[in-house]
Design a protein around this motif. Sequence first.
Motif, PDB file in Angstrom:
ATOM      1  N   GLY A 134       0.803  -1.222   0.000  1.00  0.00           N
ATOM      2  CA  GLY A 134       0.000   0.000   0.000  1.00  0.00           C
ATOM      3  C   GLY A 134       0.832   1.267   0.000  1.00  0.00           C
ATOM      4  O   GLY A 134       2.061   1.214   0.034  1.00  0.00           O
ATOM      5  N   TYR A 135       0.166   2.406  -0.048  1.00  0.00           N
ATOM      6  CA  TYR A 135       0.794   3.734   0.036  1.00  0.00           C
ATOM      7  C   TYR A 135       2.166   3.839  -0.628  1.00  0.00           C
ATOM      8  O   TYR A 135       3.201   3.790   0.034  1.00  0.00           O
ATOM      9  CB  TYR A 135       0.989   4.131   1.492  1.00  0.00           C
ATOM     10  CG  TYR A 135      -0.234   4.623   2.178  1.00  0.00           C
ATOM     11  CD1 TYR A 135      -1.067   5.558   1.573  1.00  0.00           C
ATOM     12  CD2 TYR A 135      -0.542   4.178   3.448  1.00  0.00           C
ATOM     13  CE1 TYR A 135      -2.199   6.016   2.233  1.00  0.00           C
ATOM     14  CE2 TYR A 135      -1.672   4.629   4.110  1.00  0.00           C
ATOM     15  CZ  TYR A 135      -2.492   5.541   3.487  1.00  0.00           C
ATOM     16  OH  TYR A 135      -3.590   5.985   4.134  1.00  0.00           O
ATOM     17  N   TYR A 136       2.179   3.984  -1.912  1.00  0.00           N
ATOM     18  CA  TYR A 136       3.462   4.010  -2.621  1.00  0.00           C
ATOM     19  C   TYR A 136       4.299   5.231  -2.293  1.00  0.00           C
ATOM     20  O   TYR A 136       5.522   5.219  -2.444  1.00  0.00           O
ATOM     21  CB  TYR A 136       3.222   3.864  -4.125  1.00  0.00           C
ATOM     22  CG  TYR A 136       2.697   2.487  -4.392  1.00  0.00           C
ATOM     23  CD1 TYR A 136       3.574   1.421  -4.471  1.00  0.00           C
ATOM     24  CD2 TYR A 136       1.341   2.232  -4.431  1.00  0.00           C
ATOM     25  CE1 TYR A 136       3.110   0.129  -4.638  1.00  0.00           C
ATOM     26  CE2 TYR A 136       0.864   0.947  -4.587  1.00  0.00           C
ATOM     27  CZ  TYR A 136       1.753  -0.095  -4.691  1.00  0.00           C
ATOM     28  OH  TYR A 136       1.290  -1.367  -4.834  1.00  0.00           O
ATOM     29  N   ALA A 137       3.634   6.299  -1.798  1.00  0.00           N
ATOM     30  CA  ALA A 137       4.415   7.472  -1.370  1.00  0.00           C
ATOM     31  C   ALA A 137       5.411   7.048  -0.301  1.00  0.00           C
ATOM     32  O   ALA A 137       6.527   7.563  -0.216  1.00  0.00           O
ATOM     33  CB  ALA A 137       3.487   8.548  -0.835  1.00  0.00           C
ATOM     34  N   ARG A 138       5.013   6.086   0.514  1.00  0.00           N
ATOM     35  CA  ARG A 138       5.920   5.630   1.570  1.00  0.00           C
ATOM     36  C   ARG A 138       7.122   4.904   0.996  1.00  0.00           C
ATOM     37  O   ARG A 138       8.221   4.998   1.513  1.00  0.00           O
ATOM     38  CB  ARG A 138       5.173   4.715   2.527  1.00  0.00           C
ATOM     39  CG  ARG A 138       5.149   5.366   3.859  1.00  0.00           C
ATOM     40  CD  ARG A 138       4.347   4.674   4.887  1.00  0.00           C
ATOM     41  NE  ARG A 138       3.606   5.702   5.569  1.00  0.00           N
ATOM     42  CZ  ARG A 138       2.437   5.555   6.121  1.00  0.00           C
ATOM     43  NH1 ARG A 138       1.856   4.407   6.098  1.00  0.00           N
ATOM     44  NH2 ARG A 138       1.863   6.557   6.706  1.00  0.00           N
ATOM     45  N   ALA A 139       6.910   4.158  -0.070  1.00  0.00           N
ATOM     46  CA  ALA A 139       8.037   3.465  -0.713  1.00  0.00           C
ATOM     47  C   ALA A 139       9.004   4.488  -1.296  1.00  0.00           C
ATOM     48  O   ALA A 139      10.223   4.328  -1.226  1.00  0.00           O
ATOM     49  CB  ALA A 139       7.519   2.535  -1.798  1.00  0.00           C
ATOM     50  N   ARG A 140       8.436   5.551  -1.868  1.00  0.00           N
ATOM     51  CA  ARG A 140       9.318   6.587  -2.422  1.00  0.00           C
ATOM     52  C   ARG A 140      10.098   7.272  -1.302  1.00  0.00           C
ATOM     53  O   ARG A 140      11.286   7.554  -1.424  1.00  0.00           O
ATOM     54  CB  ARG A 140       8.492   7.611  -3.209  1.00  0.00           C
ATOM     55  CG  ARG A 140       7.996   7.058  -4.536  1.00  0.00           C
ATOM     56  CD  ARG A 140       7.604   8.170  -5.490  1.00  0.00           C
ATOM     57  NE  ARG A 140       6.464   8.942  -5.001  1.00  0.00           N
ATOM     58  CZ  ARG A 140       5.197   8.571  -5.180  1.00  0.00           C
ATOM     59  NH1 ARG A 140       4.922   7.465  -5.827  1.00  0.00           N
ATOM     60  NH2 ARG A 140       4.222   9.310  -4.726  1.00  0.00           N
ATOM     61  N   ASN A 141       9.419   7.532  -0.185  1.00  0.00           N
ATOM     62  CA  ASN A 141      10.106   8.135   0.969  1.00  0.00           C
ATOM     63  C   ASN A 141      11.159   7.189   1.539  1.00  0.00           C
ATOM     64  O   ASN A 141      12.212   7.625   2.003  1.00  0.00           O
ATOM     65  CB  ASN A 141       9.098   8.489   2.065  1.00  0.00           C
ATOM     66  CG  ASN A 141       8.322   9.739   1.719  1.00  0.00           C
ATOM     67  OD1 ASN A 141       8.798  10.569   0.950  1.00  0.00           O
ATOM     68  ND2 ASN A 141       7.135   9.865   2.265  1.00  0.00           N
ATOM     69  N   LEU A 142      10.847   5.911   1.520  1.00  0.00           N
ATOM     70  CA  LEU A 142      11.788   4.903   2.025  1.00  0.00           C
ATOM     71  C   LEU A 142      13.104   4.998   1.252  1.00  0.00           C
ATOM     72  O   LEU A 142      14.190   5.029   1.830  1.00  0.00           O
ATOM     73  CB  LEU A 142      11.173   3.519   1.849  1.00  0.00           C
ATOM     74  CG  LEU A 142      11.916   2.345   2.475  1.00  0.00           C
ATOM     75  CD1 LEU A 142      11.500   2.183   3.929  1.00  0.00           C
ATOM     76  CD2 LEU A 142      11.616   1.050   1.728  1.00  0.00           C
ATOM     77  N   LYS A 163       3.485  12.074  -9.188  1.00  0.00           N
ATOM     78  CA  LYS A 163       2.734  12.673  -8.084  1.00  0.00           C
ATOM     79  C   LYS A 163       1.328  12.073  -8.042  1.00  0.00           C
ATOM     80  O   LYS A 163       0.765  11.732  -9.082  1.00  0.00           O
ATOM     81  CB  LYS A 163       2.606  14.186  -8.285  1.00  0.00           C
ATOM     82  CG  LYS A 163       3.939  14.914  -8.220  1.00  0.00           C
ATOM     83  CD  LYS A 163       3.995  15.824  -7.003  1.00  0.00           C
ATOM     84  CE  LYS A 163       5.297  16.564  -6.864  1.00  0.00           C
ATOM     85  NZ  LYS A 163       6.488  15.730  -6.782  1.00  0.00           N
ATOM     86  N   GLY A 164       0.778  11.948  -6.845  1.00  0.00           N
ATOM     87  CA  GLY A 164      -0.597  11.472  -6.732  1.00  0.00           C
ATOM     88  C   GLY A 164      -0.658  10.023  -6.308  1.00  0.00           C
ATOM     89  O   GLY A 164       0.357   9.372  -6.083  1.00  0.00           O
ATOM     90  N   LEU A 165      -1.905   9.555  -6.206  1.00  0.00           N
ATOM     91  CA  LEU A 165      -2.167   8.208  -5.721  1.00  0.00           C
ATOM     92  C   LEU A 165      -1.478   7.167  -6.616  1.00  0.00           C
ATOM     93  O   LEU A 165      -1.549   7.268  -7.834  1.00  0.00           O
ATOM     94  CB  LEU A 165      -3.681   7.989  -5.731  1.00  0.00           C
ATOM     95  CG  LEU A 165      -4.213   6.808  -4.947  1.00  0.00           C
ATOM     96  CD1 LEU A 165      -3.964   6.997  -3.454  1.00  0.00           C
ATOM     97  CD2 LEU A 165      -5.702   6.668  -5.202  1.00  0.00           C
ATOM     98  N   LEU A 166      -0.831   6.191  -6.008  1.00  0.00           N
ATOM     99  CA  LEU A 166      -0.116   5.127  -6.734  1.00  0.00           C
ATOM    100  C   LEU A 166       0.915   5.717  -7.702  1.00  0.00           C
ATOM    101  O   LEU A 166       1.214   5.148  -8.753  1.00  0.00           O
ATOM    102  CB  LEU A 166      -1.093   4.223  -7.494  1.00  0.00           C
ATOM    103  CG  LEU A 166      -2.257   3.657  -6.678  1.00  0.00           C
ATOM    104  CD1 LEU A 166      -3.251   2.942  -7.578  1.00  0.00           C
ATOM    105  CD2 LEU A 166      -1.755   2.713  -5.605  1.00  0.00           C
TER     106      LEU A 166
END
Length: 341
Positions: free
Chosen positions: A89-97, A258-261
Amino acid sequence: MNVTDLRARLLAWYDQNARDLPWRVGPGDHAAGVRADPYRVWLSEVMLQQTTVPHATPYFLSFTRRWPTVGDLAAVEDGELMAAWAGLGYYARARNLLACARAVARDHGGVFPDTEEGLRALPGVGAYTAAAVAAIAFDRAANVVDGNVERVMSRLFAVEEPMPDSKPALKAHAGALIDAHRPRDCAQALMDLGATVCKPKSPLCDRCPLSMHCAAFARGDQDSFPRKTKRAARPRRFGIAYVLTKGDAVALVRRPDKGLLGGMLGLPTSDWTSAPPPGLPGAPTTADWRDMGEIEHVFTHFSLTLRVLRAEGQAADVVWTDRAGLAALPSVFLKAARIAL
Ligand code: SF4
């Protein structure tokens, strides 16, 4: 309430009942001098923010097998990381990771900062993660408050104020319980108590080391905490997903960063709007589209009804994948592909 007694009971319970988790150094090993790896602690905390221990564990094991150090993770291509993250879930978190791993590798010589402030300064590391890593990896007296700990505090102190307004009060209660000598174990003990004993439904108060201090237990209404305000209904959105095939291959598109997924490969879709879109907006090509039915998917902030259309044909600006490649798609697209293929 006798805080000293409460802490002592909590820590004694933890020494006997700590969960055995792959990223954790248990109380016995810690006493013998083994120290937690900050990379593993950080990775587990990021994964656990959005899923459960049983769901996150295979991902954690796979990530640490493929990328045993933060330097290894920092060197991964964005697309490879996104594919490995699919299902969390939440791919923004993967990018932040990835941004955080790269900052640690580049700016800190591959060594995580050992204070809450230093951790907080890393990209994508929020207050909760900084506190958790500071406490668990570095034994700092940080106040680590997740949903489990909030629930325990709300019951222990019978906090009448509803969530989320009560969050500061719950955090203050948790902060008062931190043990100056064993902050790391205290943080993990509260997490474990919330996860295994003070469960959301039907807490196991007869096994709870804190029951004699618990205000909700004394009143017999522990199930009614934390108090909640009525949640507004999730808005619904509508859209169309296109499953375009060419023999065994399926057309995918890379979503905008940018944005969801964001940044993920997915099926071509229309925009997701408040009413079913007329016509075939977002179709990757003109074709004989057949209606395959609808799927429902729930995101954090809205529910989505997606009409799924299928056709055989050609298209430009798409990435063709075989059927096995669909397994790495975000689950909303996987669902859509499944009813069409
Ligand atoms: Fe939770 Fe029951 Fe323990 Fe109170 S006594 S903290 S409600 S498990």
